[in-house]
Design an enzyme around this catalytic site. Structure first.
Site, PDB file in Angstrom:
ATOM      1  N   ASP A   1     -12.456  -9.238   3.274  1.00 45.07           N
ATOM      2  CA  ASP A   1     -13.808  -9.532   2.582  1.00 45.07           C
ATOM      3  C   ASP A   1     -14.141 -10.684   2.414  1.00 45.07           C
ATOM      4  O   ASP A   1     -15.393 -11.326   2.424  1.00 45.07           O
ATOM      5  CB  ASP A   1     -13.296  -8.941   1.127  1.00 45.07           C
ATOM      6  CG  ASP A   1     -13.638  -7.348   1.248  1.00 45.07           C
ATOM      7  OD1 ASP A   1     -13.409  -6.684   2.075  1.00 45.07           O
ATOM      8  OD2 ASP A   1     -14.116  -6.923   0.169  1.00 45.07           O
TER       9      ASP A   1
ATOM     10  N   ASP B   1      -3.102 -18.204  -0.004  1.00 44.24           N
ATOM     11  CA  ASP B   1      -3.930 -18.818  -0.760  1.00 44.24           C
ATOM     12  C   ASP B   1      -4.759 -19.923  -0.323  1.00 44.24           C
ATOM     13  O   ASP B   1      -5.894 -20.233  -0.354  1.00 44.24           O
ATOM     14  CB  ASP B   1      -3.320 -19.349  -2.269  1.00 44.24           C
ATOM     15  CG  ASP B   1      -1.974 -20.267  -1.702  1.00 44.24           C
ATOM     16  OD1 ASP B   1      -1.368 -20.227  -0.690  1.00 44.24           O
ATOM     17  OD2 ASP B   1      -1.397 -20.935  -2.773  1.00 44.24           O
TER      18      ASP B   1
ATOM     19  N   TYR C   1       0.937  -1.213  -0.220  1.00 42.87           N
ATOM     20  CA  TYR C   1       0.065  -0.042  -0.091  1.00 42.87           C
ATOM     21  C   TYR C   1       0.837   1.299  -0.009  1.00 42.87           C
ATOM     22  O   TYR C   1       0.597   2.243  -0.565  1.00 42.87           O
ATOM     23  CB  TYR C   1      -1.050   0.178   1.187  1.00 42.87           C
ATOM     24  CG  TYR C   1      -2.351  -0.936   1.238  1.00 42.87           C
ATOM     25  CD1 TYR C   1      -2.356  -1.922   0.454  1.00 42.87           C
ATOM     26  CD2 TYR C   1      -3.449   0.060   1.086  1.00 42.87           C
ATOM     27  CE1 TYR C   1      -3.571  -2.509   0.323  1.00 42.87           C
ATOM     28  CE2 TYR C   1      -4.640  -0.684   1.025  1.00 42.87           C
ATOM     29  CZ  TYR C   1      -4.775  -1.956   0.702  1.00 42.87           C
ATOM     30  OH  TYR C   1      -5.990  -2.449   0.510  1.00 42.87           O
TER      31      TYR C   1
ATOM     32  N   LYS D   1       3.214 -15.420   2.217  1.00 47.89           N
ATOM     33  CA  LYS D   1       3.421 -16.099   0.926  1.00 47.89           C
ATOM     34  C   LYS D   1       4.881 -16.352   0.968  1.00 47.89           C
ATOM     35  O   LYS D   1       5.767 -16.116  -0.089  1.00 47.89           O
ATOM     36  CB  LYS D   1       2.773 -15.275  -0.091  1.00 47.89           C
ATOM     37  CG  LYS D   1       2.758 -15.825  -1.531  1.00 47.89           C
ATOM     38  CD  LYS D   1       1.692 -16.893  -1.595  1.00 47.89           C
ATOM     39  CE  LYS D   1       1.901 -17.729  -3.120  1.00 47.89           C
ATOM     40  NZ  LYS D   1       1.233 -18.870  -3.349  1.00 47.89           N
TER      41      LYS D   1
ATOM     42  N   ASP E   1      -6.647  -7.160   3.640  1.00 50.38           N
ATOM     43  CA  ASP E   1      -7.494  -6.419   2.786  1.00 50.38           C
ATOM     44  C   ASP E   1      -8.601  -7.571   1.957  1.00 50.38           C
ATOM     45  O   ASP E   1      -9.746  -7.784   2.155  1.00 50.38           O
ATOM     46  CB  ASP E   1      -7.133  -5.565   1.569  1.00 50.38           C
ATOM     47  CG  ASP E   1      -7.933  -4.998   0.841  1.00 50.38           C
ATOM     48  OD1 ASP E   1      -9.092  -4.456   1.402  1.00 50.38           O
ATOM     49  OD2 ASP E   1      -7.918  -4.907  -0.194  1.00 50.38           O
TER      50      ASP E   1
END
Ligand code: IPM
Ligand code: MG
Length: 367
Positions: free
Chosen positions: A253, A225, A140, A191, A249
């Site tokens: 959701d 993932d 970001y 990751k 983020d």
């Protein structure tokens, strides 16, 4: 006195924050909490009134505040504003300049709302997890970033994921401390198999902190993932999760479906404890501005109201009052209060205002 600043912002922000204001006034007046409630225009409404998305006076109010109750940012009207005036995202500016690095996104299933979720009731039943998202670093804000024109006329765009040991350690510490207050289980998400630099450092720092300071917390590591898959497969396996900005983020959701609706989810963004004993915090629903339904009075105010419950807990340090509000919301729902987003199809739903009234009525009845 705690200075609490309402910035309703764009889209459905003003209508849902109007209900938060009623709830906050109820706690101030009926529970005598030391809340100094203020309000400033922010976003499109500020632009229309003052010709700027955020006035300098508003920024001074923000700096002087203990808590910001934020609505939402984003509207098609931004297209009509000169690029120079909208180039800086004011929400990201607040996160960054107030150093609100700890973003808490609790996700709990309310059984009365199980039907509103796209997931099967038996998958989400009894789920209660806390997503801890790093909010001031990563891609970001990382440099270099930019777009350059290539000789052939096409473009090349760059964003960069950056994390330092200190940035990882402070968010991991916040997550371990939260886990200690819950089921003492922390899942760190990264990751590290592909992003061996940032992901590898993330994993190493979290593990070291565990080994030296939090051996009593059960720590696991999961690739992001796989995490996305596990959240829809079996969300009950999680207690506290911690992850970098972009992963948080996306995963939050996804996790919203576990709660039934995006409209239900609150969040808290908290800064470091400063030398003068004060701590900045910003509370906002995670649903965003929803321009498609803005102004119709049908938005769900519960994400924003539950964000105020987090304000009661983390800024006002009133855990019992926070629970009172959370129970009032649960009771209102159990009694059948539904805005359109959480109503079973074909059934009658209530307005934003009526939902606020239902919560206030529950508060009064419970007290
Ligand atoms: C969120 C939102 C924001 C983010 C946007 C509005 C900048 O999606 O809080 O999750 O990406 O962080
Ligand atoms: Mg988001």
């Amino acid at each position: 006195m705690q200075r609490v600043l309402i910035l309703a912002g764009d889209g459905i922000g003003p209508e849902v924050l109007a209900e938060v204001r009623r709830v906050a006034e109820w706690f101030r007046d009926q529970r005598h909490l030391p809340i100094d409630l203020r309000e400033e225009l922010f976003g499109i409404s500020a632009w229309q009134r003052h010709g700027t998305l955020m006035r300098e006076e508003t920024w001074q109010e923000i700096l002087a505040s203990d808590a910001i109750l934020f609505g939402a940012i984003g509207s098609p009207d931004y297209d009509g504003i000169p690029f120079e005036a909208r180039k800086v995202d004011q929400l990201l500016r607040m996160r960054r300049e107030l150093d609100l690095f700890t973003n808490l996104r609790p996700v709990r299933t309310l059984s009365a709302l199980a039907a509103a979720s796209s997931l099967r009731p038996e998958v989400i039943e009894g789920c209660d997890m806390m997503i801890v998202r790093e909010l001031c670093g990563g891609i970001y804000f990382g440099a270099p970033r930019g777009i350059e024109r290539l000789p052939d006329g096409s473009e090349r765009a760059v964003n960069t994921t950056v994390y330092t040991t200190a940035e990882i350690a402070r968010i991991a510490r916040a997550a371990f401390e939260l886990a200690r207050l819950r089921q003492r289980r922390l899942c760190s998400v990264d990751k590290a198999n592909v992003l061996v630099e940032t992901g590898g450092l993330w994993r190493k720092v979290v593990q070291e902190l565990h080994d030296t300071e939090f051996p009593d917390v059960e720590l696991s590591h999961m690739y992001v993932d796989n995490c996305a898959m596990q959240i829809v497969r079996n969300p009950r396996q999680f207690d506290v999760l911690v992850m970098e900005n972009l992963f948080g983020d996306i995963i939050s959701d996804c996790a919203a479906m576990v709660a039934g609706s995006l409209g239900m989810l609150p969040s808290a963004s908290i800064g470091p404890l400063r030398g003068d004993g004060r701590q900045h915090a910003l509370y906002e629903p995670i649903h965003g501005s929803a321009p498609d339904i803005a102004g119709q009075g049908i938005a769900n105010p519960l994400g924003a109201i539950l964000s105020f419950a987090l304000c009661l807990r983390y800024t006002l340090k009133q855990p019992q009052e926070a629970e009172r509000l959370e129970h009032a919301v649960e009771n209102a729902i159990a009694n059948g209060a539904r805005t359109a987003d959480i109503a079973a199809s074909g059934t009658k739903s209530m307005s934003t205002r009526e939902m606020g009234t239902a919560v206030c009525a529950e508060l009064a009845r419970m007290t």
